[in-house]
Write an enzyme that holds these catalytic residues in place. Sequence first.
Site, PDB file in Angstrom:
ATOM      1  N   ASN A   1      -4.834  -9.733   1.989  1.00 33.19           N
ATOM      2  CA  ASN A   1      -4.679  -9.728   3.557  1.00 33.19           C
ATOM      3  C   ASN A   1      -6.093  -9.902   4.066  1.00 33.19           C
ATOM      4  OD1 ASN A   1      -2.028  -9.593   4.451  1.00 33.19           O
ATOM      5  ND2 ASN A   1      -1.764  -8.294   2.982  1.00 33.19           N
TER       6      ASN A   1
ATOM      7  N   ARG B   1      -7.784  16.103   6.085  1.00 34.53           N
ATOM      8  CA  ARG B   1      -7.999  14.853   6.609  1.00 34.53           C
ATOM      9  C   ARG B   1      -8.759  14.578   7.837  1.00 34.53           C
ATOM     10  NH1 ARG B   1      -2.362  12.748   8.614  1.00 34.53           N
ATOM     11  NH2 ARG B   1      -1.757  13.225   6.483  1.00 34.53           N
TER      12      ARG B   1
ATOM     13  N   LEU C   1      -3.969   7.917   8.503  1.00 38.11           N
ATOM     14  CA  LEU C   1      -5.442   8.308   9.471  1.00 38.11           C
ATOM     15  C   LEU C   1      -4.612   9.227  10.672  1.00 38.11           C
ATOM     16  CD1 LEU C   1      -6.553   4.719   9.756  1.00 38.11           C
ATOM     17  CD2 LEU C   1      -7.566   6.748   8.501  1.00 38.11           C
TER      18      LEU C   1
ATOM     19  N   HIS D   1       2.642  -3.951   6.931  1.00 36.96           N
ATOM     20  CA  HIS D   1       3.622  -3.344   6.277  1.00 36.96           C
ATOM     21  C   HIS D   1       4.559  -4.325   5.350  1.00 36.96           C
ATOM     22  CE1 HIS D   1       5.864  -0.090   4.187  1.00 36.96           C
ATOM     23  NE2 HIS D   1       6.967  -0.579   4.836  1.00 36.96           N
TER      24      HIS D   1
ATOM     25  N   ASP E   1      -0.168   4.601  14.428  1.00 39.36           N
ATOM     26  CA  ASP E   1      -0.135   6.013  15.071  1.00 39.36           C
ATOM     27  C   ASP E   1      -0.142   7.078  13.992  1.00 39.36           C
ATOM     28  OD1 ASP E   1       2.374   6.238  13.893  1.00 39.36           O
ATOM     29  OD2 ASP E   1       3.447   6.291  15.822  1.00 39.36           O
TER      30      ASP E   1
ATOM     31  N   GLU F   1       2.677 -12.391   5.341  1.00 39.66           N
ATOM     32  CA  GLU F   1       1.537 -11.509   5.687  1.00 39.66           C
ATOM     33  C   GLU F   1       0.504 -12.429   5.927  1.00 39.66           C
ATOM     34  OE1 GLU F   1       0.932  -8.368   2.918  1.00 39.66           O
ATOM     35  OE2 GLU F   1       3.028  -7.805   2.742  1.00 39.66           O
TER      36      GLU F   1
HETATM   37  C1  GRF Z   1       0.139  -5.651   1.438  1.00 40.06           C
HETATM   38  O1  GRF Z   1       1.878  -5.860   0.819  1.00 40.06           O
HETATM   39  C2  GRF Z   1       0.495  -4.841   2.612  1.00 40.06           C
HETATM   40  O2  GRF Z   1       1.591  -5.057   3.428  1.00 40.06           O
HETATM   41  C3  GRF Z   1       0.430  -3.440   2.301  1.00 40.06           C
HETATM   42  O3  GRF Z   1      -0.307  -3.416   1.191  1.00 40.06           O
HETATM   43  C4  GRF Z   1      -0.433  -4.592   0.582  1.00 40.06           C
HETATM   44  C5  GRF Z   1      -1.944  -4.955   0.608  1.00 40.06           C
HETATM   45  O4  GRF Z   1      -1.939  -6.061  -0.450  1.00 40.06           O
HETATM   46  N1  GRF Z   1       0.081  -2.538   3.306  1.00 40.06           N
HETATM   47  P1  GRF Z   1      -3.555  -6.890  -0.293  1.00 40.06           P
HETATM   48  O5  GRF Z   1      -4.529  -5.732  -0.862  1.00 40.06           O
HETATM   49  O6  GRF Z   1      -3.803  -7.138   1.085  1.00 40.06           O
HETATM   50  O7  GRF Z   1      -3.408  -7.870  -1.387  1.00 40.06           O
END
Ligand code: GRF
Length: 239
Positions: A35, A86, A114, A130, A162, A195
């Site tokens: 991502n 945290r 966080l 997500h 959040d 994504e």
């Molecule tokens: C993704 O599936 C994202 O939705 C989740 O963690 C994964 C991260 O994948 N939060 P990458 O490191 O971006 O390949």
Amino acid sequence: MGGGPGGGVLGRADGDRPPVSRTRVGVLVSGSGTNLQALLDAAADPGYPAEVAVVLSNVPGVPALDRARKRNVPTVVLPHTGFADRTAYDRALVEALAPYRCSVVCLAGFMRLLGATFLRAFPGGVLNIHPALLPSFPGLHAQRQALEHGVRVSGCTVHLVDEGTDTGPIVAQAVVPVLDGDSEDSLRQRIQEQEHRLYPLTLRLLAEGRLRVEGRRIHVAGGGPETVGLALLNPGPSE
Ligand code: GRF
């Protein structure tokens, strides 16, 4: 933000796009960083309204850091171990990001929760992606949860962060069908394709000031649903 094409800002002598002030974004990672790669690729276009100013990982040596280095984006490694709680780690994160003057943070596979100390430091927004249609299947192993539950569609969600686990207001979702014979891995791959579309698109909307938050609902100026192959994105890329 002013300065889009035709926005009245003087262009460069080469007739290229006019200079725009891009939103500076910090991307937080813990793993492979596909991502992150999608965000870096989007930001490689000078017309994209955001730039990746720093990539921070809580895990040393992950591939995401190499992806950043290949694009000459500064990297920071800040392991979460050894902090009293945290809040102490949150504070350290804020300090580590401060030199890069980011107004927005994108979590891209960052495996830490966080708290308010961190979130207050970025009023411009903290986004997360997500791999499920929230509020279904928050937390770990979202694809496995979807398969075990037997849903016929899943997908991905970009939301404002959040203090909960994947509970913040939803900005954008992509719907991906669950196919007969899907494994966790095949579903993960098809969701990830979306994504990689949805995250840069959502960051663009945020950077262009097109999001208005009203309680849990986020209104998107000029954004309607769009179908891409088998997937439905809402909002989609069309104006
Ligand atoms: C993704 O599936 C994202 O939705 C989740 O963690 C994964 C991260 O994948 N939060 P990458 O490191 O971006 O390949």
